[in-house]
Design an enzyme around this catalytic site. Structure first.
Site, mmCIF file in Angstrom:
data_model
loop_
_atom_site.group_PDB
_atom_site.id
_atom_site.type_symbol
_atom_site.label_atom_id
_atom_site.label_comp_id
_atom_site.label_asym_id
_atom_site.label_seq_id
_atom_site.Cartn_x
_atom_site.Cartn_y
_atom_site.Cartn_z
ATOM 1 N N THR A 69 49.864 52.269 50.869
ATOM 2 C CA THR A 69 50.676 53.139 51.728
ATOM 3 C C THR A 69 49.845 53.744 52.853
ATOM 4 O O THR A 69 50.231 53.703 54.024
ATOM 5 C CB THR A 69 51.327 54.256 50.896
ATOM 6 O OG1 THR A 69 52.192 53.675 49.918
ATOM 7 C CG2 THR A 69 52.145 55.185 51.777
ATOM 8 N N ASP A 96 58.949 55.976 54.024
ATOM 9 C CA ASP A 96 57.669 56.664 54.275
ATOM 10 C C ASP A 96 57.281 56.678 55.758
ATOM 11 O O ASP A 96 56.115 56.482 56.104
ATOM 12 C CB ASP A 96 56.539 56.031 53.447
ATOM 13 C CG ASP A 96 56.657 56.329 51.964
ATOM 14 O OD1 ASP A 96 57.691 56.889 51.555
ATOM 15 O OD2 ASP A 96 55.722 55.992 51.218
ATOM 16 N N ASP A 137 62.161 58.865 51.287
ATOM 17 C CA ASP A 137 60.986 59.748 51.339
ATOM 18 C C ASP A 137 60.317 59.709 52.718
ATOM 19 O O ASP A 137 59.087 59.687 52.826
ATOM 20 C CB ASP A 137 59.965 59.333 50.268
ATOM 21 C CG ASP A 137 60.547 59.307 48.870
ATOM 22 O OD1 ASP A 137 61.519 60.030 48.604
ATOM 23 O OD2 ASP A 137 60.019 58.545 48.029
ATOM 24 N N ARG A 188 62.994 65.178 47.055
ATOM 25 C CA ARG A 188 62.592 65.104 45.654
ATOM 26 C C ARG A 188 61.096 65.402 45.572
ATOM 27 O O ARG A 188 60.351 65.170 46.535
ATOM 28 C CB ARG A 188 62.923 63.739 45.050
ATOM 29 C CG ARG A 188 62.334 62.531 45.788
ATOM 30 C CD ARG A 188 62.756 61.238 45.117
ATOM 31 N NE ARG A 188 62.200 60.051 45.775
ATOM 32 C CZ ARG A 188 62.260 58.819 45.262
ATOM 33 N NH1 ARG A 188 62.859 58.618 44.078
ATOM 34 N NH2 ARG A 188 61.741 57.795 45.908
ATOM 35 N N TRP A 200 57.320 65.004 44.912
ATOM 36 C CA TRP A 200 56.344 63.938 44.690
ATOM 37 C C TRP A 200 55.087 64.522 44.053
ATOM 38 O O TRP A 200 54.514 65.486 44.549
ATOM 39 C CB TRP A 200 56.009 63.272 46.029
ATOM 40 C CG TRP A 200 55.005 62.160 45.921
ATOM 41 C CD1 TRP A 200 54.904 61.239 44.923
ATOM 42 C CD2 TRP A 200 53.971 61.845 46.857
ATOM 43 N NE1 TRP A 200 53.868 60.364 45.174
ATOM 44 C CE2 TRP A 200 53.285 60.717 46.357
ATOM 45 C CE3 TRP A 200 53.562 62.409 48.070
ATOM 46 C CZ2 TRP A 200 52.204 60.136 47.035
ATOM 47 C CZ3 TRP A 200 52.494 61.833 48.748
ATOM 48 C CH2 TRP A 200 51.816 60.711 48.236
#
Length: 361
Positions: free
Chosen positions: A126, A185, A212, A273, A275
């Protein structure tokens, strides 16, 4: 999934279909407005990037590599600049300024994902997928677009599809009139390590994605922005934020006077949410949304668990939001007036050094 109209992909080539034409001063002498709110100093370095060779450099990275840091303004002429860009920690004070009429006229982009194979083996991950990585403190950007063009449909063999447009790890970074484009992302607001607080300020910006797409442990303030959830044709359609704020940091993600919009069906998207990177129990994420428009894509239950981590243990809250998705209920924690008085851009950004970027005045 909605396709973006500012780019056309054809036979592997990228072309701008709506770029404006802007007259600029000769190379090295353009008169970009000051991003600090003060007049230019004579010592300020100013250079021009132009893909056609008419500037001082043909790539953004080349201009960064040649700079000594300090007080450098890099003007970027209209076009698409493809390839990863890194602003190293040793080069603070760099400003990227788009010289087009609109943010969409200058696009800085790459197209790799977490699972994209690296030339020397393995995958990018990522963090490594980021089109732009910012480690230099005091970085500023204005009037341009950052994008990750990874095409999920064209790569069904890649299952780890996190594809970051911008990763910030530096402190005191500012963005104004900037677009951040991606899917999963898109915008990674982070810090050098879990013990370090890094602050970022976004004003009049546009961020889009699906899963996200605003995430990380930084203290980040979004003021008068638009946050747009794409429709990924699945259930749920997505999650806007995934904060991983350290429990030692009282300030995570703050959205104020921002518009949350979407192409997705009503009630199909969550505001966020929690992480917990590497299942870190100290990552007690914070997202606060206040005095903002929330579209119908957000349902009555706006927050979601993340695996075994319950959202109710995170620091999620709203205050005086409006719109069809702004529902006040037991599943939508609200700030008290006293808490709201302390949850302001100035309070989030002040830190121990009293930082107050001109952009939030």
């Amino acid at each position: 999934m909605r396709r973006r109209t500012f780019l056309r992909l054809s036979a592997g080539a990228i072309t701008v279909t709506s770029a404006g034409v802007v007259a600029t001063e000769p190379s090295g002498a353009f008169a970009a407005p000051s991003t600090s709110g003060t007049p230019h100093h004579d010592a300020q370095q100013r250079v021009v990037v132009a893909a056609d060779g008419s500037g001082d450099f043909v790539s953004v990275q080349a201009a960064i590599d040649a700079s000594a840091g300090g007080d450098v303004v890099i003007g970027v002429r209209p076009g698409v600049y493809h390839g990863q860009v890194v602003v190293p920690a040793g080069k603070p004070g760099i400003t990227l300024y788009g010289l087009g009429r609109r943010p969409r006229d200058v696009v800085i982009a790459d197209d790799r994902a977490n699972g994209t194979p690296k030339p020397d083996g393995g995958t990018w991950g990522t963090t490594g997928s980021a089109s732009v990585t910012i480690d230099g403190a005091g970085f500023r950007a204005r009037n341009l677009t950052f994008a990750n063009l990874f095409d999920e449909a064209a790569h069904p063999e890649i299952t780890n599809r996190q594809a970051v447009a911008v990763l910030t790890r530096a402190d005191r970074v500012e963005f104004r009139d900037v677009r951040f484009l991606g899917n999963q992302d898109t915008l990674y607001v982070n810090s050098a390590d879990a013990a370090t607080i890094a602050r970022a300020y976004f004003r009049d910006c546009y961020v889009e994605g699906d899963v996200d797409f605003i995430f990380g442990r930084a203290t980040a303030v979004f003021e008068r922005c638009r946050v747009h959830s794409l429709d990924r044709a699945s259930t749920p359609a997505g999650y806007v934020t995934a904060p991983s704020t350290s429990i030692t940091n009282p300030h995570g993600l703050l959205f104020t006077r921002t518009r949350f919009t979407s192409d997705a069906p009503d009630g199909s998207v969550f505001l966020g949410r929690p992480w917990h990177p590497s299942n870190d129990p100290a990552a007690i994420g914070q997202t606060v949304i206040r005095e903002s428009y929330i579209g119908a894509h957000i349902g009555a239950t706006a927050w979601s668990d993340f695996g075994t981590w319950p959202w109710r243990d995170a620091r999620f809250a709203e205050f005086r939001n409006y719109g069809p998705g702004a529902i006040v209920s037991a599943d939508r924690p609200q700030l008290t007036h006293a808490e709201a008085a302390a949850a302001t851009p100035a309070a989030f950004l002040r830190g121990t050094d009293g930082w107050a970027p001109d952009l939030c005045k």
